[in-house]
Design an enzyme around this catalytic site. Structure first.
Site, PDB file in Angstrom:
ATOM      1  N   LYS A   1       0.815  -1.218   0.000  1.00  0.00           N
ATOM      2  CA  LYS A   1       0.000   0.000   0.000  1.00  0.00           C
ATOM      3  C   LYS A   1       0.846   1.265   0.000  1.00  0.00           C
ATOM      4  CE  LYS A   1      -4.326  -2.007   1.443  1.00  0.00           C
ATOM      5  NZ  LYS A   1      -5.385  -2.148   2.451  1.00  0.00           N
TER       6      LYS A   1
ATOM      7  N   ARG B   1      -3.755 -10.097   4.834  1.00  0.00           N
ATOM      8  CA  ARG B   1      -4.026 -10.200   3.395  1.00  0.00           C
ATOM      9  C   ARG B   1      -2.775  -9.696   2.671  1.00  0.00           C
ATOM     10  NH1 ARG B   1      -6.409  -7.141  -0.836  1.00  0.00           N
ATOM     11  NH2 ARG B   1      -7.970  -8.280  -2.056  1.00  0.00           N
TER      12      ARG B   1
END
Length: 247
Positions: free
Chosen positions: A190, A226
């Site tokens: 991210k 995840r």
């Protein structure tokens, strides 16, 4: 994203061989600024992948969608879990699909929508506000006949969060344990990693930051992570477990 169902299934099976316990399949990008994909197109993308993967493996599959029709089609095709970035807020019919299917539900926190979530997000007390949000959503689940014993919470790293919010959530994850639900955390690749460590490298090369943040998440209470880089993450978690518990 994969060009066809075969490539997606091959990747999923590779992830299983590398040690993944769960495969998350989605047909719509939820990156900041992402556009909505019609349900019919989303179903066309995910159902063949789910059917082919289920024919080759018994690994649990989650369908990453906030649309009731997509979730129903995915569950009928063999998916086991619904993973909703909207926490049952975007589609009024999804709660009934989850309740009728008696399946686990992952509920994520997000401000706004993927198209708007990074437009100047603001919190007075980020973790406190997320706690209130999840408490309200869990009460909503109970009213809808959903078994809250099967609900998993995701604080939504990068979804309507500033850099300081993402870091604060990861450092304060243990506070969410008061809600007595499993925690799923996704930090992999991210953009907050690039904010901490500026680089021209593509997102797929943010492995160091991904693993560092994932390890901290697990140490602070995450039950599920995840990730994209499964083999590297499994190795890191094995070392972490060995240090904590011995061989």
């Amino acid at each position: 994203s994969y060009k066809n169902a075969d490539a997606a299934v091959d990747r999923a099976l590779e992830m299983e061989r590398q040690g993944a316990d769960l495969i998350d399949i989605g047909g719509e990008s939820t990156r900041p600024g992402a556009k909505i994909v019609p349900a019919a197109e989303e179903i066309e993308r995910v159902v063949p992948v789910i059917k082919a993967l289920r024919a080759s493996s018994t690994i649990p599959i989650s369908i990453d969608t906030y649309k009731a029709t997509t979730a129903k089609a995915a569950l009928d095709a063999g998916a086991d879990i619904v993973n909703d970035i909207s926490a049952l807020r975007f589609d009024p019919d999804l709660a009934q699909v989850v309740s009728a299917g008696k399946v686990p539900l992952i509920m994520m926190h997000m401000l706004g929508t993927p198209a708007t979530m990074q437009n100047s997000p603001h919190y007075d007390d980020c973790v406190g506000e997320l706690m209130d949000f999840f408490s309200e959503r869990l009460a909503f689940c109970e009213k809808q006949g959903i078994d809250t014993g099967k609900v998993i919470l995701d604080p939504g790293i990068g979804f309507g969060k500033r850099l300081e919010d993402n870091l604060y959530i990861l450092s304060e994850l243990a506070r969410f344990k008061k809600l007595d639900k499993p925690l799923l955390v996704g930090t992999s690749r991210k953009s907050f990693i690039k904010m901490v460590h500026p680089t021209d490298k593509p997102a797929r090369e943010r492995i160091g930051g991904s693993i560092a943040s994932m390890i901290m998440a697990v140490m602070n209470g995450a039950d599920i992570v995840r990730v994209h880089d499964v083999a590297e993450t499994v190795e890191a978690l094995k070392v972490l477990r060995a240090i904590r518990e011995g061989i």
